[in-house]
Design a protein around this motif. Structure first.
Motif, PDB file in Angstrom:
ATOM      1  N   THR A  45      35.759  53.042  19.709  1.00  0.00           N
ATOM      2  CA  THR A  45      34.178  53.235  20.056  1.00  0.00           C
ATOM      3  C   THR A  45      33.550  52.602  18.831  1.00  0.00           C
ATOM      4  O   THR A  45      33.842  51.737  18.233  1.00  0.00           O
ATOM      5  N   ALA A  64      32.056  51.942  24.527  1.00  0.00           N
ATOM      6  CA  ALA A  64      33.600  52.685  24.696  1.00  0.00           C
ATOM      7  C   ALA A  64      34.738  52.091  24.677  1.00  0.00           C
ATOM      8  O   ALA A  64      35.704  52.592  24.752  1.00  0.00           O
ATOM      9  N   LEU A 115      37.122  55.256  26.006  1.00  0.00           N
ATOM     10  CA  LEU A 115      36.841  56.483  26.062  1.00  0.00           C
ATOM     11  C   LEU A 115      36.102  57.057  27.253  1.00  0.00           C
ATOM     12  O   LEU A 115      35.453  56.134  27.898  1.00  0.00           O
ATOM     13  N   PRO A 136      31.015  56.556  25.342  1.00  0.00           N
ATOM     14  CA  PRO A 136      31.030  56.219  23.860  1.00  0.00           C
ATOM     15  C   PRO A 136      30.425  57.087  22.902  1.00  0.00           C
ATOM     16  O   PRO A 136      29.739  57.991  23.254  1.00  0.00           O
ATOM     17  N   GLU A 160      25.176  59.082  22.865  1.00  0.00           N
ATOM     18  CA  GLU A 160      24.736  58.004  23.249  1.00  0.00           C
ATOM     19  C   GLU A 160      23.408  57.593  22.268  1.00  0.00           C
ATOM     20  O   GLU A 160      22.940  56.449  22.602  1.00  0.00           O
TER      21      GLU A 160
END
Length: 418
Positions: free
Chosen positions: A168, A180, A198, A201, A222
């Motif tokens: 990430t 991600a 992921l 992210p 995020e």
């Protein structure tokens, strides 16, 4: 008539005085407002409580002396958190400078090679390549590109001794969004492969390999500011994921980015970090960074066979921006530089100029030396008795611990730990 004139004159004089006082008060309020705005426009508005113990004079590095009769002027007495801690002076040797300066880059050591990734060159420019430093030859060489889709800062990263797992991070300059996407590098062939992304992210999550699984935890969400508590893992071997999806693990007790995360004697440790970070200014087409409240902490957590987080003795001072600023030496963890709590008066970020040692067996901390200057996001290696660090953002000078210049310098010192 004389009495009338005297009364009028007295009334006029009183009115003049009232006008003068009102004008003076108005200018006073304006001046206070201007000073407040200038001190807070570039800093956090968090209200700091000043401890009454362990005081030091800032920015001087000595304990406050009893005032003698006739001493002029008050001294600013601050908590030891905001000042340099007492530590031995080390002999530092300047080595070859990195090909580029780096802030918020990443680095991992494999044998006598330090692989240095990405990072900001300036707030408007990020690097998208890898540089290699050879500790035996004490020279740089072997630059190669990163995948175009890979993040440029705030990376999670770990190695098994050949493969480097990259997780990430932030894609692009200023305060752009995270990705991600995850990757793995074969350091022998310099080839890149994809890993499953992921679930969401993150910025600068704590990342480690433990018991055959790649663990990713914490970091910022995020929006770059809100701490994440989530903890995921995925089985990996020889640079490949053995599963297609990440597994949810026990959440970390305290979220946030910029922490050191290590495995020692089959235990997983997480050190320091912060809650909160810069965010993109709303509506900015370049995602211009805008300061928000940040709280730096000294917490230390450990996972073992019970799979429950245990709280260990705290760090000598709160410390963040240390995710690649460490090395394991003689059953101890050594942490180089970082950032601590903001100065309570100026509200500016305060850099760390000390080296901390955590003894795994005794679970005790020591302050074992001073750096050539205060600096954050150092990239650290240890080879043949020498402790190395490169890159980061250094202070404005001996009397100003606020960050200024992004650097690429490489330094080393002989390190003997008892």
């Amino acid at each position: 008539m004389r009495i009338g004139k005297a009364a009028a004159g007295s009334k006029s004089s009183t009115t003049t005085k009232l006008v003068f006082i009102c004008v003076a008060l108005l200018w006073g309020f304006l001046l206070v407002d201007l000073l407040w705005a200038s001190s807070s426009s570039s800093s956090s508005s968090f209200n700091w409580a000043l401890p009454t113990s362990n005081v030091l004079v800032f920015p001087n590095q000595t304990l406050p002396k009893a005032k003698k009769e006739g001493d002029a002027g008050p001294q600013r007495i601050l908590s030891a958190t905001f000042a340099d801690l007492p530590a031995p002076q080390l002999k530092w040797e300047k080595m070859a400078t990195s090909p580029v300066p780096r802030l918020d880059g990443a680095a991992l050591q494999i044998n006598d090679l330090l692989f240095v990734f990405a990072g900001y060159g300036t707030i408007d420019h990020v690097h998208s390549h890898v540089d290699i430093y050879n500790f035996t030859a004490n020279s740089w060489g072997g630059t190669f590109d990163m995948p175009k889709e890979m993040a440029h800062s705030h990376l999670g990263m770990v190695t098994d001794g050949r493969y480097i797992y990259v997780v990430t991070g932030q894609y692009g300059p200023q305060c752009r969004g995270p990705t991600a996407r995850n990757f793995v590098l074969d350091t022998e062939t310099k080839q890149w492969q994809d890993l499953p992304p992921l679930p969401v992210p993150r910025y600068a999550p704590a990342t480690q390999l433990w018991r055959g699984r790649l663990h990713v935890m914490g970091g910022s969400k995020e929006n770059r500011h809100t701490p994440g508590l989530e903890h995921w893992s995925i089985a990996v071997k020889d640079g490949k994921a053995l599963e297609t999806e990440w597994r949810t693990e026990i959440p970390i007790p305290r979220g946030g980015p910029h922490r050191a995360c290590v495995v020692f004697d089959d235990r997983l440790y997480v050190f320091g970090g912060q809650e909160g970070d810069f965010m993109a200014k709303p509506g900015s087409p370049i995602f211009k960074c805008s300061r928000r409240n940040e709280v730096v902490y000294d917490d230390v957590y450990m996972l073992d066979d019970d799979m429950k987080w245990k709280v260990l003795p705290p760090m000598p001072k709160p410390d963040s921006h240390i995710e690649f600023a460490w090395a394991i030496v003689n059953r101890s963890l050594v942490i180089v530089g970082g950032t601590t709590e903001k100065h309570p008066n100026t509200k500016k970020m305060t850099l760390v100029g000390e080296i901390f040692q955590f003894q795994f067996d005794a679970q005790k901390w020591k302050v074992i030396g001073k750096l050539p200057y205060r600096v954050k996001t150092t990239l650290v290696g240890f080879w043949n008795g020498w402790l190395y660090f490169t890159s980061g953002q250094r202070d404005k000078g001996p009397d100003d611990p606020a960050p200024r210049k992004v650097i690429g310098e490489m330094w080393r010192t002989k390190l003997k730990l008892l």
